[in-house]
Design a protein around this motif. Structure first.
Motif: not given
Length: 120
Positions: A54-59, A76-82, A98-101, A112-120
């Motif tokens: 998933h990609k972070v959508t929040a700034s 930050f926006r564009g960082d990838r997480v599983f 996933v990878g270095k942020s 842990w993060v808030y799910r609303a700010y993640l996009k596939r």
């Protein structure tokens, strides 16, 4: 006294080896050949191959130690997480980086993060 210590050490080592085998570990024998190299000690990756990230959508998204807990860093926006864990009805998800942020969080760091700010 030395004889007693050596016997006590062997008894403790055998009990620990038995416990390791009971929980699915591997018991090693004593000696220099038994020293485990880092490559031989369960180095399976935290992120399974072939699963989508998933990609972070929040700034800036707070990366926390626990749901609504202490902030460890920022993603930050564009960082990838599983997504590692999620619970029905909870907006919080446990993720693995996933990878270095962009903020410097190392690869495969869990938080842990808030799910609303993640996009596939």
């Amino acid at each position: 006294m030395d004889w007693f210590r050596s016997r006590l050490g062997l008894a403790v080592a055998s009990v620990l080896a038995g416990l390791m085998v009971a929980v699915g570990g591997v018991a090693a024998t004593a000696g220099p050949a038994a020293a485990a190299s880092p490559a031989s000690v369960g180095t399976s990756s935290v992120i399974p191959k072939g699963l989508k990230t998933h990609k972070v959508t929040a700034s800036a998204l707070r990366f926390r130690a626990a749901p609504n807990g202490r902030v460890k860093a920022l993603l930050f926006r564009g960082d990838r997480v599983f997504i590692r864990e999620s619970y029905v009805g909870s907006p919080w998800v446990k993720v693995v980086v996933v990878g270095k942020s962009r903020s410097g969080i190392p690869h495969e760091t869990r938080g842990w993060v808030y799910r609303a700010y993640l996009k596939r």
